[in-house]
Design a protein around this motif. Structure first.
Motif, PDB file in Angstrom:
ATOM      1  N   THR A 126      41.216 -11.111  70.133  1.00  0.00           N
ATOM      2  CA  THR A 126      41.741  -9.778  69.878  1.00  0.00           C
ATOM      3  C   THR A 126      40.773  -9.080  68.931  1.00  0.00           C
ATOM      4  OG1 THR A 126      44.013 -10.513  70.172  1.00  0.00           O
ATOM      5  CG2 THR A 126      43.679  -8.483  68.908  1.00  0.00           C
ATOM      6  N   THR A 136      41.726   3.972  73.387  1.00  0.00           N
ATOM      7  CA  THR A 136      42.983   3.241  73.292  1.00  0.00           C
ATOM      8  C   THR A 136      43.821   3.636  74.503  1.00  0.00           C
ATOM      9  OG1 THR A 136      42.936   3.098  70.879  1.00  0.00           O
ATOM     10  CG2 THR A 136      45.063   2.773  71.946  1.00  0.00           C
ATOM     11  N   ILE A 166      44.171  -6.296  80.594  1.00  0.00           N
ATOM     12  CA  ILE A 166      43.360  -6.949  79.564  1.00  0.00           C
ATOM     13  C   ILE A 166      42.316  -7.854  80.210  1.00  0.00           C
ATOM     14  CG2 ILE A 166      43.437  -8.657  77.689  1.00  0.00           C
ATOM     15  CD1 ILE A 166      46.172  -7.358  76.900  1.00  0.00           C
ATOM     16  N   CYS A 181      39.296  -6.263  73.861  1.00  0.00           N
ATOM     17  CA  CYS A 181      40.615  -5.629  73.805  1.00  0.00           C
ATOM     18  C   CYS A 181      41.309  -5.908  72.485  1.00  0.00           C
ATOM     19  CB  CYS A 181      41.497  -6.158  74.930  1.00  0.00           C
ATOM     20  SG  CYS A 181      40.863  -5.831  76.572  1.00  0.00           S
ATOM     21  N   PRO A 234      45.209  -5.381  71.862  1.00  0.00           N
ATOM     22  CA  PRO A 234      46.567  -4.923  72.172  1.00  0.00           C
ATOM     23  C   PRO A 234      47.422  -4.805  70.915  1.00  0.00           C
ATOM     24  CG  PRO A 234      46.258  -7.192  72.877  1.00  0.00           C
ATOM     25  CD  PRO A 234      44.936  -6.722  72.370  1.00  0.00           C
ATOM     26  N   CYS A 291      46.675  -0.528  73.767  1.00  0.00           N
ATOM     27  CA  CYS A 291      45.585  -1.508  73.769  1.00  0.00           C
ATOM     28  C   CYS A 291      44.261  -0.788  73.603  1.00  0.00           C
ATOM     29  CB  CYS A 291      45.601  -2.302  75.072  1.00  0.00           C
ATOM     30  SG  CYS A 291      44.359  -3.610  75.134  1.00  0.00           S
ATOM     31  N   SER A 292      43.612  -1.033  72.475  1.00  0.00           N
ATOM     32  CA  SER A 292      42.281  -0.479  72.287  1.00  0.00           C
ATOM     33  C   SER A 292      41.287  -1.296  73.082  1.00  0.00           C
ATOM     34  CB  SER A 292      41.909  -0.476  70.803  1.00  0.00           C
ATOM     35  OG  SER A 292      42.724   0.426  70.095  1.00  0.00           O
TER      36      SER A 292
END
Length: 194
Positions: free
Chosen positions: A16, A81, A130, A140, A142, A167-168
């Motif tokens: 992440t 995002t 994702i 990603c 999230p 989610c970026s």
């Protein structure tokens, strides 16, 4: 079977991300992500996901006003995002997506089932999203820390779409990744029912 590098890219080496390199994500990459994820399975092929890609500084400021304090900088600094939404009226598309049964009628007759189906399947598609982003070389981040009512009013007004999660995506600054947290073992999470 996928080779080890692909498995690492999608699963074991992916983290992440919340810190991003100053490298843009193109509209072509966003389209490529969608074109990959759209082929993954959903119930009745219902495909309820709807995605708003937040890209401009103005749009980022609007979204930042809807997220928890810990997520503000994550939204502002990410190249993109995605608001992963769910079309609560996805049944309207069912004659096109699943023409051999009256799924639209089934969903209209049972709003609780329609809501559960939209949530469950947009969540599935969010997971596919994702993996597709990782497959095209993006990282990603999230998040679920946001006010869904504010997001819906800001970005989905006049529609039947509701936010599921955000989610970026972009190129993560891997020097700022925290160490991987532990995961549960197979034995702690799974049961073999014989």
């Amino acid at each position: 079977m996928l080779n080890q590098e692909a498995i690492e890219t999608l699963f074991t080496h992916a983290h992440t991300n919340h810190a991003w390199l100053d490298k843009p994500v193109t509209n072509g990459q966003l389209r490529e992500i969608y074109e990959l994820m759209k082929w993954c399975p959903t119930a009745f092929n219902c495909s309820p996901i709807r995605i708003a890609f937040i890209k401009s500084d103005q749009a980022k400021a609007r979204l930042a006003a809807c997220v928890s304090p810990g997520n503000v900088e994550k939204v502002r600094s990410a190249p993109i995002t995605a608001i992963v939404g769910m079309d609560m009226a996805f049944g309207r598309k069912m004659p096109q997506l699943y023409p051999h049964a009256d799924v639209q009628g089934m969903m209209e007759a049972n709003p609780k089932l329609a809501e559960e189906t939209a949530f469950r399947n947009s969540s599935l598609q969010g997971g596919y999203f994702i993996l597709a982003a990782r497959a095209v070389g993006l990282d990603c981040g999230p998040m679920s820390g946001f006010d869904a009512e504010k997001v819906n009013a800001e970005f989905f007004v006049g529609t039947q779409v509701k936010a599921n999660f955000i989610c970026s995506i972009g190129y993560g600054d891997h020097d700022k990744i925290k160490p991987r947290l532990p995961r549960l073992t197979f034995e702690a999470s799974c049961a073999l029912v014989l």
